[in-house]
Structures are given as C-alpha cells and as structure tokens.
Design a protein around this motif. Sequence first.
Motif: not given
Length: 186
Positions: A37, A39, A48-49
């Motif tokens: 994923s 994240d 950060s994403p």
Amino acid sequence: MVTSDWLVGPDRHREAAERIYAAADELLIRHGWDAFSIDVLAARVHCSPATIYRHAGGKTAIRDVVLRRQAERILASVREAIAGLTGPERVVTATVVALQRLRADPLAKVIRSLAPSPGEEWLADSPIVTRFADEMIGLDTPNPLAAQWLVRTFLALWHWPLKDADAEARMVRRFLGPPYAVDIAE
C-alpha cells in the motif's frame, strides 16, 4: 551532524523516485501485491503518501515501474546470452535464459500473481511484449505471427513449467526451435 535530505537538491525528483521504487521492490518481494500500500511504502521511505504520489504516482504506476525495471534486468541478461546468435539457436537460447532468469528473480512470484493466465489476450497482444519477441527472433522486419507464437509459447512455459529444467530445455530446442529454422518472413 550533517544529513543528506533526499527531497532537496537539483535531482530530487529522480532521487525520490529511485528511493521509492527501491523500497517498493523490497516490499513487494517480502509481502506481495495484496499487502502493498502507499501508506506502508510512505512509512518505509519516511515520507508522506503525498510525496509518494508526487514522485512516483499511485499503486498501479509504482507496480508498473517496478515490473518494468525487473523486466529490463532480465532482458539485459537475455540480450547478452543471444548476442551473435541467429535463427533457432537465438530463439531457443532467449526462451531458456528468460525463463531461468524470471524464475530465479525474487519478484517472479509477485509477477505471476499479477500476470493473467495465458488465455488472457492483453499481455500476449502487448506491443511491448511483441517488440521483445521480435528482438528475440532477430528478424530485420518484424513478423507479428512469429512473435505471437513465441509469446504464447513462453507464457505457457512460464505458467506451466516442467519440473525437470533439462527436459524443458530439450523440449524448447526440439519443438520451439524448428519453426525459426525456416524462412519465417512470410
């Protein structure tokens, strides 16, 4: 203590993307596609994403780059193995080496889980796959029919390998090689 910030500098986009793809490669090998994923990837590279999306795109774009890079590693070894070869020996060697490298690569299990079964047409009809097949055949003029035969045979061998690698290599030499011994230029 001075640290190097990978998000600062003239090549920051390239450096960030490289770091993201390397981490994605590692995560995919360890945990597979289903556990991958944005994240988890962001936590792995300490960003950060949003940074992931900005420098590497979404999950599908990252997967495509990771798979393309893996394919390029395999193709480089195949190209080296077939340098100077022509005709059936070129095709047989390309097929056997590509299968060996793909099966030995840690991402192969992930790729197989993502790849369609041989009956699904999008992979077999991919222009990228067809161009590679044309290169492996070694013709001056592309031959779509010959390329499709090679692609479909390769996909079948990849999805259903023989347990005995030597027997598989003999089978490839005996049954895949002969069609390329004749003039296939149509």
